[in-house]
Design an enzyme around this catalytic site. Structure first.
Site, PDB file in Angstrom:
ATOM      1  N   GLU A   1    -108.672  56.529  27.471  1.00 23.38           N
ATOM      2  CA  GLU A   1    -109.712  56.890  26.634  1.00 23.38           C
ATOM      3  C   GLU A   1    -109.691  57.992  26.242  1.00 23.38           C
ATOM      4  O   GLU A   1    -110.957  58.827  27.964  1.00 23.38           O
ATOM      5  CB  GLU A   1    -110.792  55.565  27.320  1.00 23.38           C
ATOM      6  CG  GLU A   1    -111.024  54.567  26.824  1.00 23.38           C
ATOM      7  CD  GLU A   1    -110.603  53.606  25.114  1.00 23.38           C
ATOM      8  OE1 GLU A   1    -111.471  55.203  24.500  1.00 23.38           O
ATOM      9  OE2 GLU A   1    -110.951  52.510  25.200  1.00 23.38           O
TER      10      GLU A   1
ATOM     11  N   CYS B   1    -118.488  61.499  25.544  1.00 20.92           N
ATOM     12  CA  CYS B   1    -116.909  61.834  25.125  1.00 20.92           C
ATOM     13  C   CYS B   1    -117.212  62.226  23.550  1.00 20.92           C
ATOM     14  O   CYS B   1    -116.307  62.767  22.158  1.00 20.92           O
ATOM     15  CB  CYS B   1    -116.572  60.886  25.319  1.00 20.92           C
ATOM     16  SG  CYS B   1    -116.421  59.060  25.260  1.00 20.92           S
TER      17      CYS B   1
HETATM   18  P1  NAD Z   1    -111.484  63.219  34.558  1.00 23.16           P
HETATM   19  O1  NAD Z   1    -110.218  63.788  33.777  1.00 23.16           O
HETATM   20  O2  NAD Z   1    -111.331  65.277  35.219  1.00 23.16           O
HETATM   21  O3  NAD Z   1    -111.258  62.541  36.006  1.00 23.16           O
HETATM   22  C1  NAD Z   1    -111.120  61.953  35.299  1.00 23.16           C
HETATM   23  C2  NAD Z   1    -110.702  60.821  36.782  1.00 23.16           C
HETATM   24  O4  NAD Z   1    -109.818  60.798  36.757  1.00 23.16           O
HETATM   25  C3  NAD Z   1    -111.461  60.672  37.737  1.00 23.16           C
HETATM   26  O5  NAD Z   1    -111.914  59.544  38.615  1.00 23.16           O
HETATM   27  C4  NAD Z   1    -110.803  61.745  38.350  1.00 23.16           C
HETATM   28  O6  NAD Z   1    -111.219  61.371  39.952  1.00 23.16           O
HETATM   29  C5  NAD Z   1    -109.263  60.851  37.991  1.00 23.16           C
HETATM   30  N1  NAD Z   1    -107.945  61.737  38.283  1.00 23.16           N
HETATM   31  C6  NAD Z   1    -108.423  63.296  38.618  1.00 23.16           C
HETATM   32  N2  NAD Z   1    -106.886  63.467  38.458  1.00 23.16           N
HETATM   33  C7  NAD Z   1    -106.054  62.539  38.577  1.00 23.16           C
HETATM   34  C8  NAD Z   1    -104.928  62.376  38.847  1.00 23.16           C
HETATM   35  N3  NAD Z   1    -103.786  63.610  39.096  1.00 23.16           N
HETATM   36  N4  NAD Z   1    -104.275  61.223  38.349  1.00 23.16           N
HETATM   37  C9  NAD Z   1    -105.353  60.263  38.469  1.00 23.16           C
HETATM   38  N5  NAD Z   1    -106.525  59.448  38.672  1.00 23.16           N
HETATM   39  C10 NAD Z   1    -106.942  61.388  38.439  1.00 23.16           C
HETATM   40  O7  NAD Z   1    -112.439  63.520  33.598  1.00 23.16           O
HETATM   41  P2  NAD Z   1    -113.944  63.410  33.634  1.00 23.16           P
HETATM   42  O8  NAD Z   1    -114.654  65.330  34.182  1.00 23.16           O
HETATM   43  O9  NAD Z   1    -114.284  62.513  34.711  1.00 23.16           O
HETATM   44  O10 NAD Z   1    -115.196  63.250  32.423  1.00 23.16           O
HETATM   45  C11 NAD Z   1    -115.262  63.234  31.071  1.00 23.16           C
HETATM   46  C12 NAD Z   1    -114.152  63.733  30.144  1.00 23.16           C
HETATM   47  O11 NAD Z   1    -113.900  62.344  30.225  1.00 23.16           O
HETATM   48  C13 NAD Z   1    -114.160  64.362  28.586  1.00 23.16           C
HETATM   49  O12 NAD Z   1    -113.312  64.987  28.106  1.00 23.16           O
HETATM   50  C14 NAD Z   1    -115.123  62.637  28.364  1.00 23.16           C
HETATM   51  O13 NAD Z   1    -114.639  63.005  26.759  1.00 23.16           O
HETATM   52  C15 NAD Z   1    -113.818  62.176  28.664  1.00 23.16           C
HETATM   53  N6  NAD Z   1    -114.436  60.676  28.380  1.00 23.16           N
HETATM   54  C16 NAD Z   1    -114.295  60.111  27.383  1.00 23.16           C
HETATM   55  C17 NAD Z   1    -114.821  58.243  27.212  1.00 23.16           C
HETATM   56  C18 NAD Z   1    -113.972  57.738  26.463  1.00 23.16           C
HETATM   57  O14 NAD Z   1    -114.188  56.589  26.068  1.00 23.16           O
HETATM   58  N7  NAD Z   1    -112.610  58.104  25.366  1.00 23.16           N
HETATM   59  C19 NAD Z   1    -115.702  58.233  27.953  1.00 23.16           C
HETATM   60  C20 NAD Z   1    -116.357  58.701  29.192  1.00 23.16           C
HETATM   61  C21 NAD Z   1    -115.212  60.111  28.529  1.00 23.16           C
END
Ligand code: NAD
Length: 531
Positions: free
Chosen positions: A235, A269
């Site tokens: 997502e 998002c």
């Molecule tokens: P992010 O990608 O920075 O982090 C998401 C998660 O991934 C965190 O828990 C982080 O610690 C973890 N992570 C980071 N590096 C990783 C790795 N190498 N391996 C495994 N896990 C890792 O995103 P964010 O800043 O927390 O969230 C914002 C983003 O999420 C925006 O792009 C937003 O659009 C998206 N989002 C999408 C939805 C949806 O339903 N489509 C909902 C909410 C947020």
């Protein structure tokens, strides 16, 4: 042991702290989750509902504490937290208790295949086992809570890794599962960042991952998961368009888009980031949207009359500023806002409206994820659809019009996972909706029937007790060859003449077929192939 100290984005006060899980300790947690899963998958569905019911009650009882924690840790207003973080889990739990249980029951297959007419076939829906739920900070309660509710009802175990920006809410989610009486170890929290996420993904015992987050990290998650062939649901980010057609109720559209672009300070998002307005409605819409955005009250997330709080961290402010500067350099008009509000706190930013946006502006292409909305005039509804689709993202979209025929014609043309008409982001609130995106916005679905079936492995069981050998078993014979060839020839050019003449010739062969199949069911099935 390393610790994460959480500070409120609103005022810098310490909200709490958690211990980071050393990556080498994670395999032990996974083993506990797996042991819990082996027991849980045997628990009948109607019994799995019981802790879910208690979980729902706990959420209702603790609504104020949860909303306050989210407001302090993440920065959205407390009232907004109550609405957007708590209602979806309530709705999802109701969906799961009524429809989820029905959807996960074994189901008879109504096959019309003529060669399988004597069989009884069934779908069974089996859990995968242990999942990793890797969550973002922007909706730290509702996203993992709803995903974990569905995973556990389907018989899975899960380890939640919250964002290091919102670990306390993540811990709260798991605490509620434990207090609701789910088996010990079935749902656990792994605190930390990328190393902890990677440790989960490296384990062959983890059979699936629901990742919610940014596009680049989503790609690395899929790569890591591929090494052990995990089921992957992504997502990811969005760049949602709103299409305001010439016949729209302008005031209603402005009010709805003001909310959908600024909810959670634009850190959603599926927030509206691009608005395409048919020329005729352009100036009146801009004026109405400006007026609606100007009413938004910035303030502390715990104050009753705050509409919008701060963004979560400095890197968010920097991206918003970069998109505003880029738009101004390319001829965009700032109609409202455009600046930070240091007087309120380091992380506050004014709701910002940019008119005359053009396609090449960063804010029309990259995810802004902040309090910025950009508006562009278009010549027609068709041009609005073309522009909406000319994006790497495809999460959700909205159409604003009074004409249902127009909405129903245009909605399926939009390349995205869900479309709202005269509203926005409806699919997340309705647990019967499908949540998920196309293109860079993601892979797979969560919520509703389609989301639930992503969390199970359908198994097909086919039974036959007639004792008749299958037509295609050894030994192959000239007779079986003749029958097969005749059937194919008849299907290729069916005619009464051919049917009549050959049927006479083939009569003994057809009789032979009844050694394998019941003639009536077989004929009915074969007729389907004539279509
Ligand atoms: P992010 O990608 O920075 O982090 C998401 C998660 O991934 C965190 O828990 C982080 O610690 C973890 N992570 C980071 N590096 C990783 C790795 N190498 N391996 C495994 N896990 C890792 O995103 P964010 O800043 O927390 O969230 C914002 C983003 O999420 C925006 O792009 C937003 O659009 C998206 N989002 C999408 C939805 C949806 O339903 N489509 C909902 C909410 C947020």
């Amino acid at each position: 042991m390393e610790r994460i100290v959480v500070k409120s984005p609103a005022d810098g006060s310490v909200v709490g702290e958690v211990a980071v899980m050393p990556p080498e300790a994670i395999e032990g947690m996974i083993a506990r989750a797996h042991a819990a899963y082996l027991h849980w998958r045997e628990v009948p569905l109607h019994q799995r509902v019981e802790p879910l019911r208690r979980l729902k009650r706990l959420i209702l009882q603790e609504r104020r504490a949860i909303a306050e924690l989210v407001a302090r840790e993440q920065g959205k207003p407390r009232i907004e937290a109550m609405i957007v973080e708590l209602f979806p889990p309530l709705d999802v739990s109701a969906f799961l208790m009524y429809d989820g249980v029905r959807l996960l029951q074994p189901r008879r297959v109504r096959s019309k295949n003529p060669f399988f007419s004597d069989r009884r076939s069934t779908y069974y829906f089996h859990p995968y086992g242990v999942w990793a739920v890797i969550a973002p900070w922007n909706y730290p309660f509702t996203i993992p809570m709803t995903q974990l509710m569905a995973l556990t009802l389907a018989g899975n175990a899960a380890l939640l890794k919250p964002s290091p920006l919102t670990p306390l809410t993540g811990a709260k989610v798991v605490e509620l599962f434990e207090r609701a009486g789910f088996p010990e170890g079935l749902v656990q929290v792994v605190q930390g960042g990328a190393p902890q996420g990677s440790a989960l993904l490296a384990s062959p015992t983890v059979r699936g991952v629901i990742f919610t987050g940014s596009v680049p990290i989503g790609r690395t998650v899929a790569e890591q998961a591929a090494k052990t062939n995990k089921k992957v649901i992504l997502e990811l980010g969005g760049k949602d368009p709103a299409l305001v057609l010439a016949d729209a109720d302008i005031q209603h559209a402005a009010q709805g888009i003001a909310w959908a672009s600024m909810v959670n300070a634009g850190q959603t998002c599926a927030s509206v980031e691009r608005v395409y307005v048919e020329q005729h409605a352009y100036e009146p819409f801009l004026e109405a949207l400006r007026a609606e955005l100007a009413k938004i009250r910035l303030g502390h997330p715990l104050h009753e009359e705050t509409d919008m709080g701060p963004v979560v961290a400095r890197f968010q402010l920097e991206r918003v500023q970069r998109h505003i500067e880029d738009a101004c350099a390319r001829g965009g008009r700032v109609l409202l806002g455009g600046r930070g509000r240091a007087d309120l706190g380091e992380l506050y930013h004014e709701p910002t409206l940019i008119a005359d946006a053009s396609d090449e502006m960063l804010g029309m292409q990259e995810e802004t994820f902040g309090p910025l909305v950009m508006v562009q005039p278009v010549a027609s509804a068709e041009e609005a659809v073309r522009k909406a689709n000319a994006s790497a993202f495809g999460l959700t979209a909205s159409i604003w019009t009074r004409d249902p025929h127009k909405a129903q014609r245009l909605a399926p043309l939009l390349e995205c996972g869900s479309v709202s008409v005269n509203s926005h982001i409806v699919a997340y609130g309705d647990s019967y909706g499908v949540w998920g995106g196309v293109k860079d916005s993601g892979v797979g679905r969560t919520h509703g029937e389609f989301g639930l079936y992503e969390l199970v492995q359908p198994q097909y069981v086919s039974e036959v007790y007639t004792g008749k050998p299958e037509l295609w078993w050894y030994p192959y014979s000239a007779r079986v060859h003749r029958i097969t060839d005749w059937l194919m020839a008849f299907l290729a050019s069916p005619s009464l003449k051919m049917g009549g003449a050959t049927a006479r010739r083939m009569l003994p062969e057809l009789r032979y077929l009844t050694r394998h199949f019941s003639p009536l069911k077989m004929t009915g099935g074969l007729l389907r192939y004539l279509r």
